[in-house]
Design an enzyme around this catalytic site. Structure first.
Site, PDB file in Angstrom:
ATOM      1  N   THR A  27       0.825  -1.211   0.000  1.00  6.70           N
ATOM      2  CA  THR A  27       0.000   0.000   0.000  1.00  6.70           C
ATOM      3  C   THR A  27       0.857   1.258   0.000  1.00  6.70           C
ATOM      4  O   THR A  27       0.550   2.233  -0.694  1.00  6.70           O
ATOM      5  CB  THR A  27      -0.934   0.014   1.220  1.00  6.70           C
ATOM      6  OG1 THR A  27      -1.885  -1.043   1.086  1.00  6.70           O
ATOM      7  CG2 THR A  27      -1.673   1.344   1.336  1.00  6.70           C
TER       8      THR A  27
ATOM      9  N   ASP B   1      -5.056  -0.318  -4.861  1.00 10.67           N
ATOM     10  CA  ASP B   1      -3.647  -0.109  -4.515  1.00 10.67           C
ATOM     11  C   ASP B   1      -2.748  -1.265  -4.947  1.00 10.67           C
ATOM     12  O   ASP B   1      -1.625  -1.060  -5.391  1.00 10.67           O
ATOM     13  CB  ASP B   1      -3.487   0.162  -3.021  1.00 10.67           C
ATOM     14  CG  ASP B   1      -3.960  -0.988  -2.143  1.00 10.67           C
ATOM     15  OD1 ASP B   1      -4.787  -1.797  -2.600  1.00 10.67           O
ATOM     16  OD2 ASP B   1      -3.509  -1.070  -0.978  1.00 10.67           O
TER      17      ASP B   1
END
Length: 694
Positions: free
Chosen positions: A281, A457
C-alpha cells in the site's frame, strides 16, 4: 537434515519458477555451501561449546527460514533488512495476518532442531571433548567457499548478471539460496546508505535528461477540466480490476462501482496495473502522489519517509490554494504515515485516534469502511474548499474477514482457499460503503463541485493462490501470464460533466500523478515524474514491474518467458520485430527503475528546486489534537467549508448507512447520528498544519 529440510521448503513453500533439469540441480546444490559454512563454525570450538554452537546455528537459521515461509506465503517475496528496519511501522497488524498464514506443517521446519536436542539430551549423541584439528575445520570452510564459487559460476552460466541486473529476489534464492540472498540484501542495504552519503546535485543530470527525453505532452483537451474542484481520492484496498462487472451466482459483486465505471461522466481505465513491491500500500501511495517507484526491498515510507525530500501532490496542491487531508481508520503510525505525510505536505491527517472506535467497529486493522466513511463526514464538512482528501479503506484487507452481522447477499465462493473464498464478500461490503458515501456527496451538494478518483492499490490475491483463482475465474491452465494480467487495478475519475469513457491505454500507478495534475490544470513540467499522462497521445505503454518484468499491449514478460499479451500464448521463437520490442522494453524498464532508485536512495530531490514551488518544511506541521481543533475552528472564518456554507449546521445527520453496528433498524438513518457528529467543529479530532505556516 538441514539441507533436506531447506530443499523441502524450496519445493513446497516457495514458488521459485524452477525450469529444467539444470535449474533443479542448482536448487538442490545451493543450500549446501552456506549450510556447511555456518554449521562449520562449531568446528573451531572445543568440547560442549561446539555442540551448543551447532544447536544455536540450526535454531537461528531455521527461525529465519520459518519467517520467510510465512512472509512469502502472503507477499510472494522474501524478508529484507529494510523491511525489518521498518517493521515497527507495521507491527501492530502482524499478529492478525500471521494467524491466518501459519499452517501446522510449517512447524516441521524446526523438526531437525528438536531431533538434535533430544539426541543430545538422551546422550544418543555423546559429546566428544577432544578438540578438532584446526586444519580440518579450515578445510571444511574452504570446501564451502569453493562449492559456493562453483554454484555461483553455474548460476551465472544460466542467468548472466544475476547479482548486478536482477530486480527479483526469487532468482537469487533459486540460484544461490536464501542465506546468500540475505547476505546480498545486507550488502545492498549498506550500499544504499553509502549512496545517500555520497550523493550530490550532479547525480540528477542523467535523471533530468531521461525525463526530458521521454516527456510526453499532456492531453490538452482535458487540461484543467477539474480546475478548482474538490478532489476525493478513494483508496480501494486490495481491489483488483477483475471485480468490476464480476458476477457470482448471478449477483454483481460491485454494483455501485460498476455504475460509476460505466457512467458517461467517468473516465475509466481497464489496463492500469499495480506496480508495488514489498511496500504494498505504501508503494502505491508513493507512486500515486510522487510518481516515484517503490524500492525492491522494504518500504520507502517506512524507511525514508521521515527524512527524504519529496514533491508530492498534497504539497503541490496546497501551494495552489487547496486544503489537503488524508483519512484512515488505522493507527497514524502505520507505514510511518505520521512522519511521511508531513514530508508530503498534508495539512490534516485523520487517523484512528480521531474516530469514535468501539470493539465492534474495528475489524482488526482499523475501522470498518461503512463506519469509517460515516464518521469521516464530520471532518470533510469542515475542510475549507477546494480540498484534496485521500480516504484509505480497510475492510477489503487480507485475510478478508467479515463478521456475521455484516454478511452480505454475496455468498462465499467454493474454491477451497480461505483467502480467495472471503475476498468477494469483503469487496461487496466495500462497494456498499462507496454507494453510501457517494449518496451523501450528492445529498450535500459536494458532488457538484468535486471530482472523485478511485484506485486499487495492489493485488488482493497473491500468486500463491493461483489454483483457487483459476477455479474462481474459470481459466484453464492458469499460469504466470494470467497472474501478470491479474495485476490490473481500477482507476476511475468521475465528475458531473466530465467527458467519460473506458480508456484502453496500458499504464500503471506511476502514471496517476501527471494524469491527475493535468485534469486539475496544474502545470507539472517542472516536476521530476517518471510517469506520463494516461490520456496523452503517443505515450509509451510499457508497464514496468519491480521484478524487472513488464507488460505492453503486445508483449508480456515474466522471468525468462515471453508471452503474446493478446492471446496469452508463450512466444518460444520470437520474430526479429518481437526481439527488438522485447529488448527495447527491457532497457526501458531497467533504466527507469534504476533512475528512480537513484532519486530515492540518494534523496536527490533535496538538490532540485522546481520553478514556483516551495519545498516542504515538516516542522511546519502538527497532527496534535489541540492544534488541529484550533486550526479547524479558525478556518471556518474563511466561509468556504461545507459547514460554513450551511451556517454552522452539520450535514452528518444526512449520512445514511445500514451499518448494523450503528443502527437499531435497517435502511434507516443512523439512530445515534453517531456521537461523534454532535461534537462537530468544536471537538473535531483531526490533524493540521500550524496556522503560522498556513
Amino acid at each position: 537434515m538441514f539441507w533436506a529440510k531447506t530443499l523441502w521448503v524450496y519445493n513446497t513453500r516457495f514458488s521459485l519458477g524452477v525450469d529444467g533439469a539444470f535449474q533443479k540441480m542448482l536448487l538442490a546444490i545451493n543450500p549446501l555451501p552456506t549450510t556447511l559454512l555456518l554449521f562449520g563454525i562449531a568446528l573451531y570450538m572445543t568440547g560442549r561449546k561446539s555442540y551448543i554452537a551447532v544447536v544455536i546455528v540450526d535454531a537461528i537459521t531455521s527461525t529465519w527460514l520459518f519467517a520467510n515461509v510465512l512472509y512469502y506465503r502472503e507477499f510472494s517475496d522474501f524478508m529484507t533488512f529494510a523491511l525489518m528496519k521498518g517493521s515497527s511501522s507495521v507491527s501492530s497488524n502482524l499478529s492478525i495476518a500471521i494467524a491466518g498464514i501459519i499452517k501446522p506443517g510449517d512447524f516441521l521446519i524446526f523438526l531437525d532442531v528438536l531431533i538434535l536436542i533430544v539426541l543430545l539430551v538422551v546422550r544418543y549423541i555423546k559429546m566428544d571433548m577432544r578438540p578438532i584439528k584446526k586444519r580440518f575445520a579450515m578445510l571444511v570452510t574452504a570446501f564451502a567457499v569453493v562449492l559456493f564459487g562453483a554454484n555461483l559460476s553455474m548460476a551465472y552460466h544460466d542467468r548472466s548478471g544475476l547479482l548486478t541486473r536482477t530486480f527479483d529476489s526469487n532468482y537469487i534464492v533459486k540460484y544461490l539460496g536464501l542465506n546468500v540472498y540475505t547476505v546480498y540484501d545486507g550488502v545492498r542495504t549498506a550500499q544504499t546508505s553509502a549512496v545517500r552519503a555520497k550523493a550530490s546535485a550532479s547525480d540528477l543530470k542523467s535523471v533530468k535528461r531521461w525525463i526530458k527525453n521521454n516527456h510526453v505532452p499532456a492531453n490538452v483537451s482535458y487540461t484543467g477540466v477539474a480546475k478548482g474542484k474538490n478532489v476525493f481520492v478513494i483508496h480501494l484496498e486490495s481491489f483488483q480490476q477483475f471485480l468490476i462487472d464480476f458476477k457470482y451466482e448471478g449477483k454483481e459483486v460491485t454494483p455501485n462501482l460498476n455504475k460509476i465505471y460505466h457512467s458517461s461522466n467517468t473516465l475509466a481505465f481497464d489496463n492500469v496495473f499495480n506496480q508495488v513491491a514489498q511496500g504494498k500500500t505504501s508503494d502505491a501511495e508513493l507512486m500515486l502522489e510522487n510518481s516515484l517507484y517503490g524500492l525492491s526491498e522494504g518500504s520507502v515510507m517506512s524507511n525514508l519517509g521521515s527524512s527524504n525530500t519529496f514533491e508530492a501532490v498534497p504539497s503541490i496542491l496546497d501551494q495552489d490554494g487547496y486544503t489537503t487531508a488524508a483519512f484512515h481508520g488505522d493507527k497514524g503510525s502505520f507505514w510511518n504515515r505520521d512522519n511521511t505525510y508531513k514530508q508530503w505536505g498534508y495539512d490534516y491527517w485523520f487517523s484512528k485516534s480521531y474516530y469514535d472506535v468501539k470493539s465492534d467497529y474495528d475489524m482488526g486493522y482499523g475501522l470498518k469502511d461503512k463506519i469509517f466513511f460515516k464518521q469521516s463526514a464530520q471532518y470533510i464538512e469542515q475542510l475549507p474548499q477546494p480540498f484534496y482528501a485521500k480516504m484509505i479503506t480497510l475492510t477489503n484487507h487480507y485475510p478478508y474477514p467479515l463478521d456475521k452481522q455484516n454478511v452480505t447477499d454475496i455468498p462465499k465462493t467454493d474454491t477451497g482457499d480461505k483467502t480467495v473464498d472471503g475476498y468477494l464478500q469483503t469487496a461487496h461490503y466495500l462497494d456498499q460503503s462507496i454507494g453510501e458515501f457517494m449518496a451523501w456527496l450528492k445529498k450535500t451538494g459536494l458532488e457538484k463541485n468535486s471530482m472523485v478518483m478511485f484506485y486499487g492499490d495492489h493485488y488482493g490475491v497473491s500468486s500463491n493462490h493461483n489454483p483457487a483463482m483459476a477455479k474462481l475465474l474459470k481459466i484453464k491452465g492458469y499460469n504466470e501470464y494470467n497472474d501478470a494480467q491479474q495485476q490490473r487495478v481500477p482507476l476511475m475519475f468521475t465528475m458531473p460533466g466530465l467527458k467519460g469513457g473506458i480508456n484502453h491505454t496500458y499504464g500503471g500507478e506511476i502514471d496517476v500523478m501527471p494524469t491527475l495534475l493535468n485534469l486539475l490544470g496544474v502545470k507539472d513540467s517542472q516536476y521530476l515524474m517518471f510517469g506520463s499522462d494516461l490520456l496523452a497521445k503517443n505515450r509509451n505503454q510499457t508497464v514496468a514491474f519491480r521484478s524487472g518484468n513488464f507488460v505492453t499491449p503486445e508483449l508480456t514478460k515474466v522471468g525468462n518467458h515471453l508471452y503474446d499479451t493478446k492471446t496469452g500464448e508463450r512466444i518460444k521463437h520470437p520474430t526479429e520485430a518481437q526481439e527488438k520490442a522485447e529488448n527495447a522494453a527491457v532497457n526501458r524498464v531497467t533504466t527507469v527503475l534504476s533512475l528512480s532508485d537513484r532519486v530515492v536512495n540518494g534523496d536527490l530531490l533535496r538538490f532540485y528546486k522546481p520553478s514556483g514551488y516551495t519545498k516542504v518544511d515538516a516542522s511546519d506541521y502538527s497532527y496534535k489534537l489541540k492544534t488541529s481543533e484550533d486550526e479547524l475552528k479558525k478556518s471556518q472564518k474563511k466561509g468556504t467549508s461545507l459547514l460554513a456554507k450551511n451556517k454552522g449546521k452539520s450535514t452528518v445527520d444526512e449520512y445514511v448507512t445500514d451499518a448494523p453496528e450503528l443502527k437499531s433498524g435497517k435502511n434507516s438513518k443512523d439512530s445515534s447520528s453517531d456521537s461523534s457528529s454532535s461534537s462537530s467543529a468544536s471537538s473535531a479530532k483531526s490533524a493540521s498544519k500550524k496556522s503560522s505556516a498556513k
